[in-house]
Design a protein around this motif. Sequence first.
Motif, PDB file in Angstrom:
ATOM      1  N   GLY A 135     -14.069 -26.771   0.830  1.00  0.00           N
ATOM      2  CA  GLY A 135     -13.862 -26.554   2.017  1.00  0.00           C
ATOM      3  C   GLY A 135     -14.316 -25.158   2.064  1.00  0.00           C
ATOM      4  O   GLY A 135     -14.596 -24.300   1.099  1.00  0.00           O
ATOM      5  N   THR A 136     -14.215 -24.203   3.313  1.00  0.00           N
ATOM      6  CA  THR A 136     -13.984 -22.793   2.818  1.00  0.00           C
ATOM      7  C   THR A 136     -13.011 -22.087   3.260  1.00  0.00           C
ATOM      8  O   THR A 136     -12.858 -20.641   3.291  1.00  0.00           O
ATOM      9  N   ASP A 137     -11.141 -22.796   3.740  1.00  0.00           N
ATOM     10  CA  ASP A 137     -10.529 -22.142   3.124  1.00  0.00           C
ATOM     11  C   ASP A 137      -9.799 -21.331   1.812  1.00  0.00           C
ATOM     12  O   ASP A 137     -10.253 -21.889   0.880  1.00  0.00           O
ATOM     13  N   PRO A 138     -10.101 -19.434   1.985  1.00  0.00           N
ATOM     14  CA  PRO A 138      -9.858 -18.506   1.043  1.00  0.00           C
ATOM     15  C   PRO A 138      -8.641 -19.628  -0.330  1.00  0.00           C
ATOM     16  O   PRO A 138      -8.956 -19.261  -1.380  1.00  0.00           O
ATOM     17  N   ALA A 139      -7.765 -20.129   0.500  1.00  0.00           N
ATOM     18  CA  ALA A 139      -6.587 -20.336  -0.542  1.00  0.00           C
ATOM     19  C   ALA A 139      -7.600 -21.157  -1.747  1.00  0.00           C
ATOM     20  O   ALA A 139      -7.070 -22.316  -2.887  1.00  0.00           O
ATOM     21  N   ALA A 140      -8.049 -22.715  -0.394  1.00  0.00           N
ATOM     22  CA  ALA A 140      -8.628 -23.587  -1.279  1.00  0.00           C
ATOM     23  C   ALA A 140     -10.048 -23.665  -2.537  1.00  0.00           C
ATOM     24  O   ALA A 140      -9.146 -24.764  -3.194  1.00  0.00           O
ATOM     25  N   VAL A 141      -9.843 -22.515  -2.126  1.00  0.00           N
ATOM     26  CA  VAL A 141     -11.594 -22.695  -3.174  1.00  0.00           C
ATOM     27  C   VAL A 141     -11.004 -21.708  -4.260  1.00  0.00           C
ATOM     28  O   VAL A 141     -11.317 -21.923  -5.067  1.00  0.00           O
ATOM     29  N   HIS A 142      -9.894 -20.794  -3.682  1.00  0.00           N
ATOM     30  CA  HIS A 142      -9.397 -20.670  -4.942  1.00  0.00           C
ATOM     31  C   HIS A 142      -8.343 -21.433  -6.313  1.00  0.00           C
ATOM     32  O   HIS A 142      -8.712 -21.517  -6.720  1.00  0.00           O
ATOM     33  N   ALA A 143      -7.709 -22.378  -5.539  1.00  0.00           N
ATOM     34  CA  ALA A 143      -6.710 -23.295  -5.812  1.00  0.00           C
ATOM     35  C   ALA A 143      -7.765 -24.920  -6.949  1.00  0.00           C
ATOM     36  O   ALA A 143      -7.983 -24.990  -7.983  1.00  0.00           O
ATOM     37  N   GLY A 144      -9.130 -24.389  -5.332  1.00  0.00           N
ATOM     38  CA  GLY A 144     -10.105 -24.845  -6.542  1.00  0.00           C
ATOM     39  C   GLY A 144     -11.169 -25.014  -7.597  1.00  0.00           C
ATOM     40  O   GLY A 144     -10.975 -25.364  -9.390  1.00  0.00           O
ATOM     41  N   VAL A 145     -10.981 -23.679  -7.731  1.00  0.00           N
ATOM     42  CA  VAL A 145     -11.710 -22.835  -8.835  1.00  0.00           C
ATOM     43  C   VAL A 145     -10.867 -22.573  -9.420  1.00  0.00           C
ATOM     44  O   VAL A 145     -10.874 -23.384 -11.218  1.00  0.00           O
ATOM     45  N   THR A 146      -9.781 -22.125  -9.387  1.00  0.00           N
ATOM     46  CA  THR A 146      -8.131 -22.850 -10.783  1.00  0.00           C
ATOM     47  C   THR A 146      -8.195 -23.218 -11.700  1.00  0.00           C
ATOM     48  O   THR A 146      -8.039 -23.399 -12.753  1.00  0.00           O
ATOM     49  N   ALA A 147      -7.932 -24.827 -10.405  1.00  0.00           N
ATOM     50  CA  ALA A 147      -7.944 -26.159 -11.452  1.00  0.00           C
ATOM     51  C   ALA A 147      -9.051 -26.299 -11.546  1.00  0.00           C
ATOM     52  O   ALA A 147      -9.157 -26.859 -12.732  1.00  0.00           O
ATOM     53  N   LEU A 148     -10.242 -26.405 -12.155  1.00  0.00           N
ATOM     54  CA  LEU A 148     -11.323 -26.519 -12.663  1.00  0.00           C
ATOM     55  C   LEU A 148     -11.594 -25.635 -13.884  1.00  0.00           C
ATOM     56  O   LEU A 148     -11.438 -26.599 -14.352  1.00  0.00           O
ATOM     57  N   LEU A 149     -11.165 -24.739 -13.412  1.00  0.00           N
ATOM     58  CA  LEU A 149     -11.093 -23.939 -14.551  1.00  0.00           C
ATOM     59  C   LEU A 149     -10.449 -24.102 -16.214  1.00  0.00           C
ATOM     60  O   LEU A 149     -10.049 -23.425 -17.169  1.00  0.00           O
TER      61      LEU A 149
END
Length: 146
Positions: free
Chosen positions: A84-98
């Motif tokens: 998605g495009t929500d900054p918090a969701a993007v941050h959570a997605g990147v953090t979870a992946l890494l």
Amino acid sequence: MPLHKSPAVREALLPVLAGRPGITLTEPLDYFDFIATLADCEVVLTDSGGVHEEAPSFDKPVLVLRETTERPEVVRAGAAQLVGTDPAAVHAGVTALLDDPVRYRRMAAAPSPFGDGHAADRILARLAHDLGPAPAAAASQEYEAV
């Protein structure tokens, strides 16, 4: 991250991203620099459908900055995830992946649904099989006859 030429986009991104560790901001890249950068990165965040197609060829997990994609096969293959495009969701997605090396490796190893990068090799092999190599003697005789 190649910066968009739009001043509005630059003004939104520069204060947040400039100087952050692990983030390199650049001017827009030509294709060869883009491919080299793609080969050298850890993860791809994009809203570009074309980048959805390119990144899995380099074994790069793709986080899609959209709610939907016209290339759902890359998500089904496991090489990409919609965040998605929500900054918090993007941050959570990147953090979870890494933070999850197993998930990261699984996404990086997912087969590209757009091909394996060896089409040219297969075409050449088929042409060589079907046409056979031109005999060297016949080729030289052809030039002498002209």
